[in-house]
Design a protein around this motif. Structure first.
Motif, PDB file in Angstrom:
ATOM      1  N   MET A 148      20.919  62.628  -0.165  1.00 25.17           N
ATOM      2  CA  MET A 148      22.378  62.770  -0.143  1.00 25.17           C
ATOM      3  C   MET A 148      22.963  62.213   1.143  1.00 25.17           C
ATOM      4  O   MET A 148      22.325  62.267   2.180  1.00 25.17           O
ATOM      5  CB  MET A 148      22.766  64.253  -0.174  1.00 25.17           C
ATOM      6  N   HIS A 149      24.237  61.782   1.024  1.00 23.46           N
ATOM      7  CA  HIS A 149      24.991  61.536   2.259  1.00 23.46           C
ATOM      8  C   HIS A 149      25.241  62.880   2.940  1.00 23.46           C
ATOM      9  O   HIS A 149      25.099  63.015   4.143  1.00 23.46           O
ATOM     10  CB  HIS A 149      26.336  60.880   1.958  1.00 23.46           C
ATOM     11  N   ALA A 150      25.647  63.838   2.112  1.00 22.17           N
ATOM     12  CA  ALA A 150      25.808  65.229   2.563  1.00 22.17           C
ATOM     13  C   ALA A 150      26.742  65.364   3.762  1.00 22.17           C
ATOM     14  O   ALA A 150      26.397  65.942   4.785  1.00 22.17           O
ATOM     15  CB  ALA A 150      24.444  65.850   2.854  1.00 22.17           C
ATOM     16  N   ILE A 183      29.530  66.907   6.075  1.00 23.68           N
ATOM     17  CA  ILE A 183      29.830  68.323   6.320  1.00 23.68           C
ATOM     18  C   ILE A 183      31.182  68.707   5.726  1.00 23.68           C
ATOM     19  O   ILE A 183      31.368  69.824   5.248  1.00 23.68           O
ATOM     20  CB  ILE A 183      29.808  68.613   7.837  1.00 23.68           C
ATOM     21  N   GLY A 184      32.117  67.791   5.732  1.00 24.34           N
ATOM     22  CA  GLY A 184      33.431  68.064   5.137  1.00 24.34           C
ATOM     23  C   GLY A 184      33.498  67.499   3.734  1.00 24.34           C
ATOM     24  O   GLY A 184      33.403  66.288   3.552  1.00 24.34           O
ATOM     25  N   PRO A 185      33.661  68.336   2.716  1.00 25.67           N
ATOM     26  CA  PRO A 185      33.743  67.810   1.355  1.00 25.67           C
ATOM     27  C   PRO A 185      34.912  66.826   1.215  1.00 25.67           C
ATOM     28  O   PRO A 185      35.925  66.936   1.900  1.00 25.67           O
ATOM     29  CB  PRO A 185      33.978  69.061   0.504  1.00 25.67           C
ATOM     30  N   SER A 193      35.424  63.537   7.437  1.00 30.90           N
ATOM     31  CA  SER A 193      34.074  63.809   7.911  1.00 30.90           C
ATOM     32  C   SER A 193      33.247  62.548   7.680  1.00 30.90           C
ATOM     33  O   SER A 193      33.464  61.840   6.701  1.00 30.90           O
ATOM     34  CB  SER A 193      33.541  64.971   7.085  1.00 30.90           C
ATOM     35  N   SER A 194      32.302  62.248   8.559  1.00 30.49           N
ATOM     36  CA  SER A 194      31.526  61.013   8.382  1.00 30.49           C
ATOM     37  C   SER A 194      30.861  60.962   7.017  1.00 30.49           C
ATOM     38  O   SER A 194      30.461  61.985   6.474  1.00 30.49           O
ATOM     39  CB  SER A 194      30.443  60.901   9.459  1.00 30.49           C
ATOM     40  N   TYR A 227      28.493  58.077   6.017  1.00 28.26           N
ATOM     41  CA  TYR A 227      27.179  57.423   6.037  1.00 28.26           C
ATOM     42  C   TYR A 227      26.938  56.580   4.790  1.00 28.26           C
ATOM     43  O   TYR A 227      25.801  56.416   4.344  1.00 28.26           O
ATOM     44  CB  TYR A 227      26.040  58.445   6.223  1.00 28.26           C
ATOM     45  N   GLN A 276      19.286  61.748  11.897  1.00 28.03           N
ATOM     46  CA  GLN A 276      19.523  61.836  10.456  1.00 28.03           C
ATOM     47  C   GLN A 276      18.296  61.390   9.667  1.00 28.03           C
ATOM     48  O   GLN A 276      17.928  61.991   8.661  1.00 28.03           O
ATOM     49  CB  GLN A 276      20.734  60.991  10.085  1.00 28.03           C
ATOM     50  N   TRP A 289      16.115  63.325   6.851  1.00 28.64           N
ATOM     51  CA  TRP A 289      15.752  62.775   5.533  1.00 28.64           C
ATOM     52  C   TRP A 289      14.245  62.850   5.319  1.00 28.64           C
ATOM     53  O   TRP A 289      13.767  63.228   4.259  1.00 28.64           O
ATOM     54  CB  TRP A 289      16.125  61.286   5.439  1.00 28.64           C
ATOM     55  N   GLU A 324      14.346  66.278   3.275  1.00 28.51           N
ATOM     56  CA  GLU A 324      15.341  66.159   2.222  1.00 28.51           C
ATOM     57  C   GLU A 324      14.853  65.486   0.939  1.00 28.51           C
ATOM     58  O   GLU A 324      14.177  64.458   0.995  1.00 28.51           O
ATOM     59  CB  GLU A 324      16.555  65.370   2.751  1.00 28.51           C
ATOM     60  N   TYR A 356      19.285  72.442  -0.121  1.00 26.99           N
ATOM     61  CA  TYR A 356      19.149  71.095   0.443  1.00 26.99           C
ATOM     62  C   TYR A 356      19.279  71.204   1.960  1.00 26.99           C
ATOM     63  O   TYR A 356      20.307  70.844   2.552  1.00 26.99           O
ATOM     64  CB  TYR A 356      20.229  70.158  -0.129  1.00 26.99           C
ATOM     65  N   ILE A 399      18.988  70.602   5.972  1.00 24.85           N
ATOM     66  CA  ILE A 399      18.934  69.458   6.882  1.00 24.85           C
ATOM     67  C   ILE A 399      18.478  69.938   8.253  1.00 24.85           C
ATOM     68  O   ILE A 399      18.413  71.142   8.511  1.00 24.85           O
ATOM     69  CB  ILE A 399      20.294  68.724   6.978  1.00 24.85           C
TER      70      ILE A 399
END
Lengths: 151, 737
Positions: free
Chosen positions: B332-334, B336-338, B386-387, B389, B647, B651, B655, B672, B674
């Protein structure tokens, strides 16, 4: 209407008593600090202090904090006047996107209030329940230690 | 310095008039834009596309690339202020507004510095040259004798004129020539120097900067009811109950797309939760899982693309053959901010969408197709989120907001996805399987190298097509998912970095590209490079050990590029490679790649400790060396390299998306996990600066080398070769036996 004491002021909010504190802070009081991240108390982006203790505002109901002192990121320092802890995050350029940074700073604030001169290990353990996806953890730890040093 | 945060401020505040700009002197006669213009200046040669000198003494830089947390806007302002010779605080920047900025495509692929940075540097130098010439005419002085300080041009006799007085509110409708000189390195104030990021002060004090914090007048809150699983169809849903719930303004249904609009955020959430409990879905009975997907990859219809075909036909037939198979799961990019967006349908029939999309222009076009309107009727504006990626759910949220906004004209509708939806519905980084084979001689030297990779698509960005948007595929008259194509050279996609940088006597590389999907997938930081570099650099390590050679020295046998050698050697030196006592249970590993074969060189080395009883790997320390060409923002490059390293550790150690026909199982941070603060090792990053060399994008350079360095260090520690990502304690324990 529910009444909240936030950053030293008392406010009436439109939110229902069982609504999450996070939405009352963000949508009624228009505070940007606490962020919605998961709504599950898993990531820490929504952290605020309630009577000095870090609390996940996404799973805290409005009525459960009635009468208690709530502090948000804005309560530490706002309007171009950051607190020492916030300034340390600027000095260390301690983020990439910064979405999680509210929770990191609020959790660190609670730590430093309790333990003014923490070790690096203590900082890491205190922040272990706050997630950062960008990989800025080491910068953030340095910022907290810098603030402790300068505190 | 300010960043645009309100929709109208720029348009309302802009006194710049679209006048033709008459310039003094024959020498400045407009020349046809030649092919030697750098980066995106090639496609947008007009200076006015990039720069506005406002009558009030402000300068505004307009860019199509957007801030994703990588600090790009700060880097671009450094380049602009440097070449234009103005103070940074005089400069404002507008990015990613489809009505205002040059279309620079997608902000991805580590392209922002090479394409936008080089354009901004040149266009600013061009503007300075023109302004100084105008000043020379005005002051009746020799241009070579004029000096500039913060936009004020001064003659030797003390007379002066400002840029803004010269321009007087007009636009610089002149094509760049590519000939204006760049300021010499020794004269620079900003480029290559440490400049604090412009967005950070607002982020630590809770000022308005994120899209999640935008609150427009009369704004309503929306949420969408997503399917439980890929391919699920709505069989029955009675929305009458939801319509009567507190605060609900409207329930929108179009086929399988169901959304709620409410006065308050929690009311929208409650209403969707209610709909979730009563919705009946037809869910496919069979589908792949995280455990079957790699076998599935090998059995699907494929497009075979041989991307390198130079076998060593002279290799002796009796040469020994070494083979290995490597796997990566869906990641996932996952963020933090939806994902979040705000849509507004105005009285002119224009839908305005605030979005943190990486591709505002193409996403706007896809939304126009979704809404059935001309693309001029969709206006997208980038606001930081939020980033991401890579291609995450940002564009899908933008489409959701645009669709819901149609139901309440004149009212802004804000959407923020739930954590569950973000985890389950974002397009993942594709699972991959890679087979490597080498023919080696008696000394262990490589005679011939073969790599075959199997992957689904790494590119299903909106690209102007509604079928690439989740909402588009859910409508009653659905848009079909376009058949994905693999990106070709020189950047590649699934096969990014699949061609080894090493100069072997023979090398053959084949891409087995699948157009089917087992799970939704698209661009995730590094695309195929993460798994391809993992495989190449693991296999090099295997071959080195087999040859009883030092892994660094073995690589250097085949590495001819001097910049590559310097980076690898530097990382080895930083770690103290080959020095110190071997400690039981501890090991060291290295991984190297030049991202895409044309961007940043990056080597990672690390030391790990393996607990045999638990199978837990602890990274004790990691180092990174990188050559990103000329460095404009040293701290920014270090931050990207270190962030990517962390990151990638996450992964590679932890992950994997888990899923089956009934849906994605990893729908929160518990399922999931991290990497956490206490698991992040100390990291040192050093850069080899190459003044005068082209900017090389650095945002994705450390993902691949990190995964291999980790696998190689684990092998060095306990003699076990891990070829399946992630390296969970259970997997390592099983391998240890």
């Amino acid at each position: 209407m529910p009444v909240l004491k936030v950053n030293g002021r008392t406010h009436e909010v439109q939110a229902a008593e069982d609504a999450p504190l996070l939405f009352a802070l963000r949508n009624d009081l228009r505070l940007n600090g606490p962020k919605f991240g998961c709504g599950l108390a898993q990531c820490g982006a929504c952290t605020v202090l309630v009577d000095g203790q870090p609390v996940r505002s996404c799973v805290t109901s409005v009525d459960s904090v009635a009468g208690q002192e709530i502090t948000t990121l804005e309560g530490l320092g706002a309007g171009g006047e950051p607190s020492k802890l916030q300034q340390a995050f600027i000095d260390e350029q301690a983020m990439q996107c910064g979405y999680c940074v509210n929770g990191i700073i609020m959790r660190a604030k609670a730590l430093l209030d309790q333990t003014p001169k923490p070790t690096e290990r203590e900082v890491r353990l205190a922040l272990d329940g706050n997630l950062c996806r960008c990989g800025a953890q080491n910068r953030m730890v340095r910022a907290v230690l810098r603030a402790a040093q300068e505190g | 310095m300010t960043i645009e945060t309100t929709r109208r401020s720029l348009l309302a505040g802009s006194g710049a008039l679209a006048l033709g700009f008459s310039i003094a002197g024959e020498s400045l006669a407009q020349e046809h834009a030649g092919p030697d213009l750098p980066g995106d200046l090639k496609i947008h040669p007009k200076i006015s596309s990039w720069l506005r000198i406002e009558a009030n003494g402000r300068v505004r830089l307009l860019v199509g690339k957007v801030e994703l947390g990588q600090g790009i806007l700060t880097a671009l302002t450094q380049l602009c202020a440097e070449e234009l010779e103005i103070d940074l605080k005089r400069l404002d920047i507008t990015s990613g507004d489809t009505r205002i900025v040059p279309d620079e495509g997608v902000t991805a692929g580590s392209f922002s510095m090479p394409y936008c940075g080089s354009a901004v540097r040149q266009v600013s130098a061009e503007a300075r040259q023109i302004l100084v010439s105008l000043a020379a005419a005005k002051l009746n002085a020799d241009p070579a004798k004029l000096t500039v300080s913060d936009g004020t041009v001064q003659a030797p006799d003390g007379t002066s004129v400002t840029y803004w007085a010269l321009v007087a509110g007009r636009e610089l409708e002149i094509d760049a020539t590519g000939k204006a000189p760049i300021r010499p390195r020794e004269a620079r104030r900003y480029a290559g120097k440490h400049v604090p990021r412009i967005d950070i002060p607002n982020k630590v004090t809770g000022e308005l900067i994120f899209i999640q914090d935008q609150r427009q007048q009369g704004m309503l809150h929306g949420r969408v009811l997503r399917q439980p699983a890929y391919g699920a169809k709505l069989v029955q849903l009675d929305v009458a109950g939801a319509e009567k719930m507190p605060g609900v303004v409207k329930v929108v249904r179009n086929g399988d797309f169901v959304g709620v609009i409410a006065q308050r955020e929690e009311q929208a959430i409650h209403a969707v939760a209610h709909l979730q409990t009563i919705a009946q879905w037809d869910v496919p009975k069979t589908g792949e899982t995280q455990d079957t997907v790699h076998a599935w990859l090998l059995t699907q219809p494929e497009k075979l693309i041989v991307i390198k075909d130079q076998p060593n036909k002279a290799a002796p037939a009796d040469a020994q053959v070494v083979e290995a198979t490597y796997k990566r799961p869906y990641h996932m990019h996952a963020s933090i901010g939806p994902s979040t967006a705000i849509g507004l349908l105005d009285a002119d029939g224009v839908t305005h969408v605030d979005t943190h999309s990486q591709s505002v222009f193409e996403t706007g076009q896809a939304i126009a197709e979704l809404l059935g309107v001309d693309k001029s009727k969709v206006h997208c504006r980038h606001v930081q989120g939020s980033s991401c990626y890579g291609h995450n759910a940002a564009d899908d949220a933008a489409a959701d907001a645009a669709l819901l906004a149609q139901a309440v004209p004149g009212k802004p509708v804000r959407i923020q996805w739930s954590r569950n939806d973000e985890h389950k519905w974002e397009p993942y980084g594709s699972a991959m399987l890679i087979k490597t084979q080498a023919r080696v001689d008696a000394k262990g030297d490589i005679l011939d190298w073969t790599l075959d990779l199997w992957s689904t698509s790494h590119g299903t960005r909106p690209g102007g097509k509604a079928g690439n948007l989740l909402a588009g595929r859910a409508l009653e008259k659905p848009f079909a998912l376009p058949t994905p194509i693999n990106g070709g050279p020189p950047n590649y996609a699934a096969d990014r970095n699949a061609i080894a940088i090493y100069e072997f006597p023979g090398q053959t590389v084949s891409t087995h590209f699948l157009t089917n999907f087992a799970a939704r997938a698209s661009s995730t930081r590094g695309l195929g490079a993460y798994a391809n570099v993992f495989s190449i650099e693991s296999f090099m390590d295997e071959l080195a050990h087999r040859a009883k050679a030092d892994p660094v020295a073995y690589r250097l046998r085949y590495l001819k590029d001097e910049r590559a050698r310097a980076v690898l050697q530097k990382a080895a030196d930083m770690l103290g490679w080959g020095k110190g006592e071997k400690v039981a249970g501890r090991g060291r590993g290295v991984g190297f790649a030049r991202y895409k074969g044309l961007a940043t060189y990056c080597a990672i080395a690390m030391e790990v400790e393996v607990d045999r009883a638990s199978g837990v790997v602890r990274v004790l320390r990691a180092v990174a060396a990188a050559d990103a060409g000329e460095v404009v923002v040293p701290d920014g490059v270090r931050n990207q390299i270190e962030g990517g390293l962390i990151q990638s550790l996450s992964w590679t150690l932890k992950e994997a998306v888990r899923f089956d026909a009934a849906g994605v199982k990893t729908a929160d941070w518990v399922s999931y996990p991290i990497l956490t603060f206490s698991e992040v090792p100390p990291i040192t990053v050093e850069l080899i600066d190459r003044p005068g060399a082209p900017f090389l994008g650095a945002g994705e350079a450390s993902q691949g080398p990190t995964s291999a360095a980790l696998a190689n260090a684990i092998f060095d520690a306990v003699g076990v070769r891990l070829r399946d990502i992630p390296f969970t304690p259970a997997r390592l324990k099983a391998a240890l036996g």
